[in-house]
Write an enzyme that holds these catalytic residues in place. Structure first.
Site, mmCIF file in Angstrom:
data_model
loop_
_atom_site.group_PDB
_atom_site.id
_atom_site.type_symbol
_atom_site.label_atom_id
_atom_site.label_comp_id
_atom_site.label_asym_id
_atom_site.label_seq_id
_atom_site.Cartn_x
_atom_site.Cartn_y
_atom_site.Cartn_z
ATOM 1 N N SER A 75 0.782 -1.242 0.000
ATOM 2 C CA SER A 75 0.000 0.000 0.000
ATOM 3 C C SER A 75 0.814 1.292 0.000
ATOM 4 O O SER A 75 0.237 2.368 -0.125
ATOM 5 C CB SER A 75 -0.951 0.012 1.203
ATOM 6 O OG SER A 75 -2.033 -0.859 0.973
ATOM 7 N N SER B 23 -5.661 3.878 4.298
ATOM 8 C CA SER B 23 -5.253 2.928 3.271
ATOM 9 C C SER B 23 -6.455 2.277 2.590
ATOM 10 O O SER B 23 -6.470 1.072 2.315
ATOM 11 C CB SER B 23 -4.341 1.843 3.860
ATOM 12 O OG SER B 23 -3.591 1.213 2.847
ATOM 13 N N LYS C 185 0.226 3.665 -2.752
ATOM 14 C CA LYS C 185 -0.905 4.603 -2.752
ATOM 15 C C LYS C 185 -0.452 6.063 -2.771
ATOM 16 O O LYS C 185 -1.255 6.959 -3.087
ATOM 17 C CB LYS C 185 -1.807 4.363 -1.544
ATOM 18 C CG LYS C 185 -2.667 3.102 -1.644
ATOM 19 C CD LYS C 185 -3.634 3.026 -0.473
ATOM 20 C CE LYS C 185 -4.629 1.871 -0.624
ATOM 21 N NZ LYS C 185 -4.099 0.584 -0.181
#
Length: 354
Positions: A49, A104, A52
């Site tokens: 993640s 997230s 991101k």
């Protein structure tokens, strides 16, 4: 003919040691992207993640942050961590970026991709295009969230490339504001939200000012953070590190002891020592250069002037180069400005009568 003039800044020697329990680590400064510590920094791995932050910066740079977003059925594909938005829910794109970076949200990532672009596939193309622009040579994005496994192909990068990306993102004021936000409240037509940032370093390390957590079974724990003390701002990336928050804090403390960011070159007019060829002119540069140095560095500033007999205002007349030992770390053009001659009032009045 060229004339070369030098200024040398000499530093004494001091040595510190760095280490982590990560498979791959990179520690850089954001002023010049100088690598301060690295271990297996070019090993390509799933980054989960922390990818991101690319999704976030593309959303921010889309100029659509204040646009209303109506969540559509694409959100039903989301799984894993989320902010749990619903089909038909109305919020702004900037709200989705907060949900993306603080919690997230994989559903937020899908919503952002389908809002900024016409499709998720088109958005992924934008991610890879941006990576190429930033010279992230070992990076391939396959989705906007970082999920990986049998259902979805993951995003692959290196700790070095991700550090370069974070350094770029931290130069954006909106990104800086969002990534350092501890908590965020949001009321929509369907829900009331209160999101707390998953980056624990913001709460237990006073110099922390941003970052993003990540985890999948394939990638294991990934973490990207930033911290600023005085004028020195640093970024740390660890991939597959079970002790990541402690490692990041310790790396920052060691680096802040050893390194300081100083202004090497100031934008605007410059003084070139012992320059006597050009008369009645000023020299200037259009770029500033800050650099994070330690006590082992030898900084050399080199002025390379072309001795031109014909020139006009704002012509390029040379190069300014900065070296750390034998490595060139910066260069920029030197421009010329002709000074206006002072008018003698008596001569001017006599000229009028003539």
């Amino acid at each position: 003919m060229k004339k070369i003039l030098l200024i040398i800044l000499l530093c004494p020697i001091m040595v510190n040691a760095y280490s982590t329990s990560a498979t791959s680590t990179t520690l850089i400064d954001t002023a010049s992207n100088r690598t301060i510590y690295a271990n297996n920094e070019n090993e390509i791995r799933s980054v989960a993640s922390i990818s991101k932050i690319m999704t976030a910066i593309l959303a921010i740079e889309s100029n659509k942050l204040n646009d209303d977003v109506i969540i559509k059925d694409y959100v039903s594909k989301a799984y894993g961590s989320g902010i749990y938005i619903k089909i038909g829910e109305k919020l702004k794109l900037i709200d989705l970026v907060y949900g993306l970076l603080l919690r997230s949200g994989n559903d937020a990532a899908l919503a952002i991709a389908n809002t900024v672009s016409d499709s998720e596939e088109e958005f992924v193309n934008l991610m890879n295009k941006k990576a190429k622009e930033l010279n992230m040579k070992d990076t391939t994005f396959n989705n906007p969230s970082g999920l990986d496994g049998k259902v979805m192909k993951g995003n692959f990068s290196t700790s070095h490339d991700m550090a370069i990306l974070m350094s770029y993102c931290m130069k954006n004021k909106t990104f800086r504001k969002i990534t350092k936000t501890s908590s965020y409240k949001l009321n929509t037509n369907m829900n009331n939200y209160y999101w707390v940032n998953k980056n624990k370093l913001l709460r237990n390390y006073k110099y922390a000012n941003g970052g993003k957590t990540g985890f999948t079974e394939i990638a294991k724990r990934t973490l990207i953070t930033s911290a600023k003390k005085g004028n020195t701002e640093l970024v740390v990336v660890t991939l597959n590190d079970g002790n990541d928050f402690s490692d990041h804090k310790r790396l920052y403390e060691e680096a802040f002891k050893e390194y300081k960011t100083i202004k090497i070159i100031k934008k605007g007019y410059i003084q070139i020592p012992d320059e006597k060829f050009y008369k009645n002119v000023k020299f200037y540069v259009k770029e500033k250069f800050n650099y994070t140095i330690n006590d082992r560095d030898d900084i050399l500033i080199k002025y390379i002037l072309d001795e031109k007999f014909k020139y006009k205002n704002n012509d390029v007349v040379g190069k300014l180069e900065v070296y750390n030992k034998k490595n060139k770390i910066f260069d920029t053009d030197i421009y010329i400005k002709i000074k206006k001659k002072k008018i003698d009032v008596i001569e001017y009045m006599l000229g009028l009568f003539k």
